[in-house]
Design a protein around this motif. Sequence first.
Motif, PDB file in Angstrom:
ATOM      1  N   PRO A 122       0.815  -1.150   0.157  1.00  0.00           N
ATOM      2  CA  PRO A 122      -0.090  -0.053   0.120  1.00  0.00           C
ATOM      3  C   PRO A 122       0.781   0.979  -0.512  1.00  0.00           C
ATOM      4  O   PRO A 122       0.382   2.202  -0.808  1.00  0.00           O
ATOM      5  N   ARG A 123       1.805   1.741   0.912  1.00  0.00           N
ATOM      6  CA  ARG A 123       2.953   3.330   0.811  1.00  0.00           C
ATOM      7  C   ARG A 123       3.674   2.925  -0.023  1.00  0.00           C
ATOM      8  O   ARG A 123       3.899   4.096  -0.465  1.00  0.00           O
ATOM      9  N   CYS A 124       3.779   1.618  -0.972  1.00  0.00           N
ATOM     10  CA  CYS A 124       4.554   1.810  -2.057  1.00  0.00           C
ATOM     11  C   CYS A 124       3.991   1.772  -2.923  1.00  0.00           C
ATOM     12  O   CYS A 124       4.162   3.048  -3.945  1.00  0.00           O
ATOM     13  N   ARG A 125       2.957   1.607  -3.249  1.00  0.00           N
ATOM     14  CA  ARG A 125       2.154   1.893  -4.177  1.00  0.00           C
ATOM     15  C   ARG A 125       2.154   3.595  -4.267  1.00  0.00           C
ATOM     16  O   ARG A 125       1.345   3.804  -5.257  1.00  0.00           O
ATOM     17  N   GLU A 126       0.640   3.948  -2.976  1.00  0.00           N
ATOM     18  CA  GLU A 126       0.575   5.564  -3.212  1.00  0.00           C
ATOM     19  C   GLU A 126       1.630   6.146  -3.539  1.00  0.00           C
ATOM     20  O   GLU A 126       1.795   7.335  -4.194  1.00  0.00           O
ATOM     21  N   ALA A 127       3.451   5.657  -2.909  1.00  0.00           N
ATOM     22  CA  ALA A 127       4.536   6.836  -3.272  1.00  0.00           C
ATOM     23  C   ALA A 127       4.680   6.684  -5.013  1.00  0.00           C
ATOM     24  O   ALA A 127       4.718   7.717  -5.906  1.00  0.00           O
ATOM     25  N   PHE A 128       4.454   5.422  -5.848  1.00  0.00           N
ATOM     26  CA  PHE A 128       4.327   5.295  -7.343  1.00  0.00           C
ATOM     27  C   PHE A 128       3.084   5.999  -7.462  1.00  0.00           C
ATOM     28  O   PHE A 128       3.314   7.171  -8.074  1.00  0.00           O
ATOM     29  N   VAL A 129       2.101   6.009  -7.055  1.00  0.00           N
ATOM     30  CA  VAL A 129       0.769   6.560  -8.092  1.00  0.00           C
ATOM     31  C   VAL A 129       1.144   8.143  -7.790  1.00  0.00           C
ATOM     32  O   VAL A 129       1.319   9.009  -8.387  1.00  0.00           O
ATOM     33  N   LEU A 130       1.444   8.788  -6.645  1.00  0.00           N
ATOM     34  CA  LEU A 130       1.874  10.103  -6.252  1.00  0.00           C
ATOM     35  C   LEU A 130       2.748  10.777  -7.594  1.00  0.00           C
ATOM     36  O   LEU A 130       2.983  11.866  -7.936  1.00  0.00           O
ATOM     37  N   GLY A 131       3.706   9.969  -7.417  1.00  0.00           N
ATOM     38  CA  GLY A 131       5.071  10.068  -8.051  1.00  0.00           C
ATOM     39  C   GLY A 131       4.943  10.415  -9.803  1.00  0.00           C
ATOM     40  O   GLY A 131       5.469  10.787 -10.604  1.00  0.00           O
ATOM     41  N   ARG A 132       5.321   9.226 -10.420  1.00  0.00           N
ATOM     42  CA  ARG A 132       4.574   9.057 -11.480  1.00  0.00           C
ATOM     43  C   ARG A 132       3.549   8.255 -12.309  1.00  0.00           C
ATOM     44  O   ARG A 132       2.984   9.209 -13.765  1.00  0.00           O
ATOM     45  N   VAL A 133       2.000   8.850 -11.517  1.00  0.00           N
ATOM     46  CA  VAL A 133       1.094   8.994 -12.211  1.00  0.00           C
ATOM     47  C   VAL A 133       0.591  10.546 -12.330  1.00  0.00           C
ATOM     48  O   VAL A 133       0.074  11.676 -13.058  1.00  0.00           O
ATOM     49  N   GLU A 134       0.746  11.144 -10.519  1.00  0.00           N
ATOM     50  CA  GLU A 134       0.233  12.211 -10.314  1.00  0.00           C
ATOM     51  C   GLU A 134       1.224  13.177 -10.835  1.00  0.00           C
ATOM     52  O   GLU A 134       1.711  14.812 -10.885  1.00  0.00           O
ATOM     53  N   ARG A 194       9.399  15.282  -2.566  1.00  0.00           N
ATOM     54  CA  ARG A 194       8.893  16.430  -1.160  1.00  0.00           C
ATOM     55  C   ARG A 194       8.172  16.752  -1.366  1.00  0.00           C
ATOM     56  O   ARG A 194       6.819  16.630   0.218  1.00  0.00           O
ATOM     57  N   GLU A 195       6.588  16.270  -2.517  1.00  0.00           N
ATOM     58  CA  GLU A 195       5.473  16.846  -2.338  1.00  0.00           C
ATOM     59  C   GLU A 195       5.418  15.011  -1.947  1.00  0.00           C
ATOM     60  O   GLU A 195       3.759  15.487  -1.022  1.00  0.00           O
ATOM     61  N   ILE A 196       5.225  14.140  -1.940  1.00  0.00           N
ATOM     62  CA  ILE A 196       5.076  12.809  -2.017  1.00  0.00           C
ATOM     63  C   ILE A 196       5.188  13.001  -0.252  1.00  0.00           C
ATOM     64  O   ILE A 196       4.263  12.063   0.194  1.00  0.00           O
ATOM     65  N   ALA A 197       6.616  13.393   0.226  1.00  0.00           N
ATOM     66  CA  ALA A 197       6.546  12.775   1.645  1.00  0.00           C
ATOM     67  C   ALA A 197       5.402  13.453   2.321  1.00  0.00           C
ATOM     68  O   ALA A 197       4.841  13.403   3.177  1.00  0.00           O
ATOM     69  N   ALA A 198       5.596  14.795   2.285  1.00  0.00           N
ATOM     70  CA  ALA A 198       4.371  15.729   2.567  1.00  0.00           C
ATOM     71  C   ALA A 198       2.522  15.658   2.840  1.00  0.00           C
ATOM     72  O   ALA A 198       2.044  15.154   3.331  1.00  0.00           O
ATOM     73  N   ARG A 199       2.999  15.193   1.581  1.00  0.00           N
ATOM     74  CA  ARG A 199       1.476  14.212   1.119  1.00  0.00           C
ATOM     75  C   ARG A 199       1.024  13.334   1.930  1.00  0.00           C
ATOM     76  O   ARG A 199       0.111  12.827   2.632  1.00  0.00           O
ATOM     77  N   MET A 200       2.793  12.067   1.941  1.00  0.00           N
ATOM     78  CA  MET A 200       1.168  10.804   2.853  1.00  0.00           C
ATOM     79  C   MET A 200       2.886  10.981   4.092  1.00  0.00           C
ATOM     80  O   MET A 200       2.494  10.043   5.256  1.00  0.00           O
ATOM     81  N   GLY A 201       2.944  12.361   4.794  1.00  0.00           N
ATOM     82  CA  GLY A 201       3.606  12.262   5.842  1.00  0.00           C
ATOM     83  C   GLY A 201       4.529  12.057   6.605  1.00  0.00           C
ATOM     84  O   GLY A 201       4.380  10.874   7.779  1.00  0.00           O
ATOM     85  N   ILE A 202       5.925  10.861   6.031  1.00  0.00           N
ATOM     86  CA  ILE A 202       6.637  10.424   5.685  1.00  0.00           C
ATOM     87  C   ILE A 202       8.162  11.688   5.741  1.00  0.00           C
ATOM     88  O   ILE A 202       7.561  12.485   4.695  1.00  0.00           O
ATOM     89  N   SER A 203       9.152  11.034   6.048  1.00  0.00           N
ATOM     90  CA  SER A 203      10.669  11.778   5.821  1.00  0.00           C
ATOM     91  C   SER A 203      10.307  11.571   4.094  1.00  0.00           C
ATOM     92  O   SER A 203      10.442  10.945   3.240  1.00  0.00           O
ATOM     93  N   GLU A 204      11.447  12.800   3.173  1.00  0.00           N
ATOM     94  CA  GLU A 204      11.822  12.187   2.227  1.00  0.00           C
ATOM     95  C   GLU A 204      12.981  11.305   1.640  1.00  0.00           C
ATOM     96  O   GLU A 204      11.979  11.004   0.806  1.00  0.00           O
TER      97      GLU A 204
END
Length: 198
Positions: free
Chosen positions: A142-154, A159-169
Amino acid sequence: MIEIPETSREDAGPPRSGASVSTAEVMVWFAREVLPMEPTLMHFLRSNWRNKDDIDDLRQDVYLRVCEAAQKEFPDHVRPFVLATARNLLINRARRERVVPIEAITDLDVTGIAMDVPSPERAAIARDELRRLQAAIDHLPPRCREAFVLGRVEGLTGREIAARMGISEKTASEHLAKGIYAVAETLHGEGVSPGGKR
């Protein structure tokens, strides 16, 4: 060459609001305040416009806009005004270059130029590839999928992925790298490691 009448700085100062400025006053002001900035303006235009053949025309357009504005009222701060005028001109030109006139599209239809319509076989292959890609994404944690979709689809940055997911860069980058690796491995089976090595 333009003859500039001798006047003092006070004579050609900013007109009061609503007062019109004579062409002679604008010429004096332009020669004294704007022309000495030409090297700065040219550097700005060269640094911010990719087609170097347009630079002289852009400079003239900036000068025209600056003079038109000065006929109504002299700007208080000339340098920022000239550079802002140049920036706005570049923005407008860039927007205009990206817009395709509707006439161009209708003209293509009239001339009978074939459109790049995929064949039924290409369409079927593309649908199959999309199904495989969706399945590969669905199999990610799930977390890997979320990062992948945010980075490669959106198209978000790390930095934006980290902020959206509430994790470090760093963690976001790791999730994204693992997702890219897993999807590539599923789709292509190339044996590429997360660091990019085979």
